[in-house]
Design a protein around this motif. Structure first.
Motif, PDB file in Angstrom:
ATOM      1  N   MET A  60      55.078  28.429  58.821  1.00 58.00           N
ATOM      2  CA  MET A  60      56.389  29.034  58.634  1.00 58.00           C
ATOM      3  C   MET A  60      57.352  28.489  59.687  1.00 58.00           C
ATOM      4  SD  MET A  60      57.695  30.912  56.606  1.00 58.00           S
ATOM      5  CE  MET A  60      58.912  32.040  56.198  1.00 58.00           C
ATOM      6  N   VAL A  61      58.549  28.192  59.270  1.00 52.18           N
ATOM      7  CA  VAL A  61      59.545  27.630  60.173  1.00 52.18           C
ATOM      8  C   VAL A  61      59.954  28.674  61.217  1.00 52.18           C
ATOM      9  CG1 VAL A  61      61.620  28.271  58.875  1.00 52.18           C
ATOM     10  CG2 VAL A  61      61.610  26.184  60.202  1.00 52.18           C
ATOM     11  N   GLU A  62      60.297  28.185  62.396  1.00 54.81           N
ATOM     12  CA  GLU A  62      60.755  29.056  63.474  1.00 54.81           C
ATOM     13  C   GLU A  62      62.145  28.595  63.900  1.00 54.81           C
ATOM     14  OE1 GLU A  62      59.312  30.708  67.834  1.00 54.81           O
ATOM     15  OE2 GLU A  62      58.323  28.946  66.984  1.00 54.81           O
ATOM     16  N   ALA A  63      63.063  29.564  64.057  1.00 54.12           N
ATOM     17  CA  ALA A  63      64.430  29.250  64.467  1.00 54.12           C
ATOM     18  C   ALA A  63      64.904  30.299  65.469  1.00 54.12           C
ATOM     19  CB  ALA A  63      65.347  29.222  63.250  1.00 54.12           C
ATOM     20  N   GLN A  74      69.664  31.168  55.370  1.00 55.17           N
ATOM     21  CA  GLN A  74      70.148  31.075  53.996  1.00 55.17           C
ATOM     22  C   GLN A  74      71.605  31.503  53.890  1.00 55.17           C
ATOM     23  OE1 GLN A  74      67.256  33.297  51.729  1.00 55.17           O
ATOM     24  NE2 GLN A  74      65.716  31.684  51.926  1.00 55.17           N
ATOM     25  N   GLN A  75      72.021  32.486  54.691  1.00 58.07           N
ATOM     26  CA  GLN A  75      73.425  32.910  54.688  1.00 58.07           C
ATOM     27  C   GLN A  75      74.349  31.782  55.150  1.00 58.07           C
ATOM     28  OE1 GLN A  75      73.512  36.511  57.014  1.00 58.07           O
ATOM     29  NE2 GLN A  75      72.439  37.675  55.447  1.00 58.07           N
ATOM     30  N   LEU A  76      73.806  30.849  55.932  1.00 61.88           N
ATOM     31  CA  LEU A  76      74.571  29.674  56.367  1.00 61.88           C
ATOM     32  C   LEU A  76      74.469  28.534  55.354  1.00 61.88           C
ATOM     33  CD1 LEU A  76      73.524  29.601  60.134  1.00 61.88           C
ATOM     34  CD2 LEU A  76      75.723  30.375  59.191  1.00 61.88           C
ATOM     35  N   GLY A  77      73.620  28.713  54.349  1.00 64.42           N
ATOM     36  CA  GLY A  77      73.418  27.666  53.346  1.00 64.42           C
ATOM     37  C   GLY A  77      72.269  26.734  53.669  1.00 64.42           C
ATOM     38  N   VAL A  78      71.467  27.095  54.688  1.00 65.70           N
ATOM     39  CA  VAL A  78      70.311  26.292  55.097  1.00 65.70           C
ATOM     40  C   VAL A  78      69.074  26.871  54.408  1.00 65.70           C
ATOM     41  CG1 VAL A  78      68.871  25.559  57.042  1.00 65.70           C
ATOM     42  CG2 VAL A  78      71.362  25.754  57.340  1.00 65.70           C
ATOM     43  N   PHE A  79      68.381  26.035  53.629  1.00 60.30           N
ATOM     44  CA  PHE A  79      67.201  26.496  52.897  1.00 60.30           C
ATOM     45  C   PHE A  79      65.962  25.742  53.366  1.00 60.30           C
ATOM     46  CE2 PHE A  79      70.777  27.735  50.376  1.00 60.30           C
ATOM     47  CZ  PHE A  79      70.432  29.010  49.957  1.00 60.30           C
ATOM     48  N   TYR A  80      64.810  26.406  53.293  1.00 63.75           N
ATOM     49  CA  TYR A  80      63.552  25.889  53.844  1.00 63.75           C
ATOM     50  C   TYR A  80      62.430  25.976  52.817  1.00 63.75           C
ATOM     51  CZ  TYR A  80      59.162  25.962  56.383  1.00 63.75           C
ATOM     52  OH  TYR A  80      57.882  25.714  56.786  1.00 63.75           O
ATOM     53  N   TRP A  81      61.578  24.960  52.838  1.00 61.26           N
ATOM     54  CA  TRP A  81      60.337  24.939  52.048  1.00 61.26           C
ATOM     55  C   TRP A  81      59.217  24.368  52.915  1.00 61.26           C
ATOM     56  CZ3 TRP A  81      65.027  23.306  50.329  1.00 61.26           C
ATOM     57  CH2 TRP A  81      65.551  23.926  49.184  1.00 61.26           C
ATOM     58  N   LYS A  82      57.999  24.826  52.664  1.00 58.29           N
ATOM     59  CA  LYS A  82      56.796  24.231  53.265  1.00 58.29           C
ATOM     60  C   LYS A  82      56.070  23.511  52.143  1.00 58.29           C
ATOM     61  CE  LYS A  82      53.956  23.609  56.718  1.00 58.29           C
ATOM     62  NZ  LYS A  82      54.385  22.951  57.950  1.00 58.29           N
ATOM     63  N   MET A  87      60.887  21.995  63.407  1.00 55.21           N
ATOM     64  CA  MET A  87      60.291  21.481  62.182  1.00 55.21           C
ATOM     65  C   MET A  87      59.127  20.558  62.496  1.00 55.21           C
ATOM     66  SD  MET A  87      63.544  20.961  59.710  1.00 55.21           S
ATOM     67  CE  MET A  87      62.453  20.391  58.423  1.00 55.21           C
ATOM     68  N   GLU A  88      58.110  20.643  61.643  1.00 53.91           N
ATOM     69  CA  GLU A  88      56.936  19.788  61.800  1.00 53.91           C
ATOM     70  C   GLU A  88      56.465  19.335  60.429  1.00 53.91           C
ATOM     71  OE1 GLU A  88      54.004  22.157  63.799  1.00 53.91           O
ATOM     72  OE2 GLU A  88      54.212  23.792  62.388  1.00 53.91           O
ATOM     73  N   LYS A  89      55.393  18.599  60.416  1.00 49.59           N
ATOM     74  CA  LYS A  89      54.877  18.012  59.182  1.00 49.59           C
ATOM     75  C   LYS A  89      54.838  19.032  58.043  1.00 49.59           C
ATOM     76  CE  LYS A  89      50.962  15.467  57.298  1.00 49.59           C
ATOM     77  NZ  LYS A  89      49.733  14.758  57.599  1.00 49.59           N
ATOM     78  N   GLY A  90      55.434  18.635  56.910  1.00 47.02           N
ATOM     79  CA  GLY A  90      55.437  19.477  55.723  1.00 47.02           C
ATOM     80  C   GLY A  90      56.667  20.365  55.586  1.00 47.02           C
ATOM     81  N   ASP A  91      57.494  20.457  56.628  1.00 53.77           N
ATOM     82  CA  ASP A  91      58.696  21.284  56.568  1.00 53.77           C
ATOM     83  C   ASP A  91      59.836  20.491  55.937  1.00 53.77           C
ATOM     84  OD1 ASP A  91      57.433  23.394  57.865  1.00 53.77           O
ATOM     85  OD2 ASP A  91      58.222  22.861  59.837  1.00 53.77           O
ATOM     86  N   MET A  92      60.560  21.157  55.029  1.00 53.64           N
ATOM     87  CA  MET A  92      61.733  20.547  54.425  1.00 53.64           C
ATOM     88  C   MET A  92      62.877  21.550  54.478  1.00 53.64           C
ATOM     89  SD  MET A  92      62.307  18.749  50.715  1.00 53.64           S
ATOM     90  CE  MET A  92      62.913  20.081  49.705  1.00 53.64           C
ATOM     91  N   ILE A  93      64.055  21.074  54.904  1.00 53.46           N
ATOM     92  CA  ILE A  93      65.243  21.914  54.872  1.00 53.46           C
ATOM     93  C   ILE A  93      66.377  21.165  54.184  1.00 53.46           C
ATOM     94  CG2 ILE A  93      64.709  23.274  56.941  1.00 53.46           C
ATOM     95  CD1 ILE A  93      66.785  21.616  58.468  1.00 53.46           C
TER      96      ILE A  93
END
Length: 144
Positions: free
Chosen positions: A1-4, A32-40, A119-125
């Protein structure tokens, strides 16, 4: 899971985490409220990943640019690293998928405060058009 988290204002090495003390984590919902989306995703099968293909179709992303941020593979490495860390924005969405390694994407919130996304391997934003951002490697890289 991404950490911010929200960043401190320290001028220390950009590769450090720069967490506020006490920390102020940022949730996926806030991003997401900023328009930044994440997938693993499974970075080992990015060329034939049905989940990645589904995202590309849903978002209408039709191109892919692969960059290797490594001294041996990226021409003008030092200059590029400095350039990536300069605050900038794009007129189109920016999609970043980490196939190996790790680093930080920093984005500005609506109050102009920096949020650091590890972000690390497998993270996409995806970053929306018009959001100020920058990128740096983390401390796992010994020399810039």
């Amino acid at each position: 899971m991404v950490e911010a988290w929200y960043m401190d204002d320290s001028a220390e090495d950009q590769r450090k985490p720069h967490r506020l003390d006490p920390g102020r984590p940022v949730s996926l919902e806030q991003l997401q409220q900023l328009g930044v989306f994440y997938w693993k995703l499974d970075a080992d099968k990015y060329e034939n990943d049905p989940e990645l293909e589904k995202i590309r179709k849903e978002k209408n992303y039709c191109w892919m640019d692969i960059i290797t941020i490594c001294k041996d593979k990226l021409p003008n490495y030092e200059e590029k690293i400095k350039m990536f860390y300069e605050e900038h924005l794009h007129l189109d969405d920016e999609i970043r998928y980490i196939l190996d390694g790790s680093g930080y994407f920093d984005v500005r919130d609506k109050e102009d405060k920096w949020i650091r996304i590890f972000m690390e391997k497998g993270d996409m934003i995806t970053l929306p058009a018009g959001i100020y951002h920058r990128f740096t490697l983390d401390e796992t890289v010994q020399n810039l």
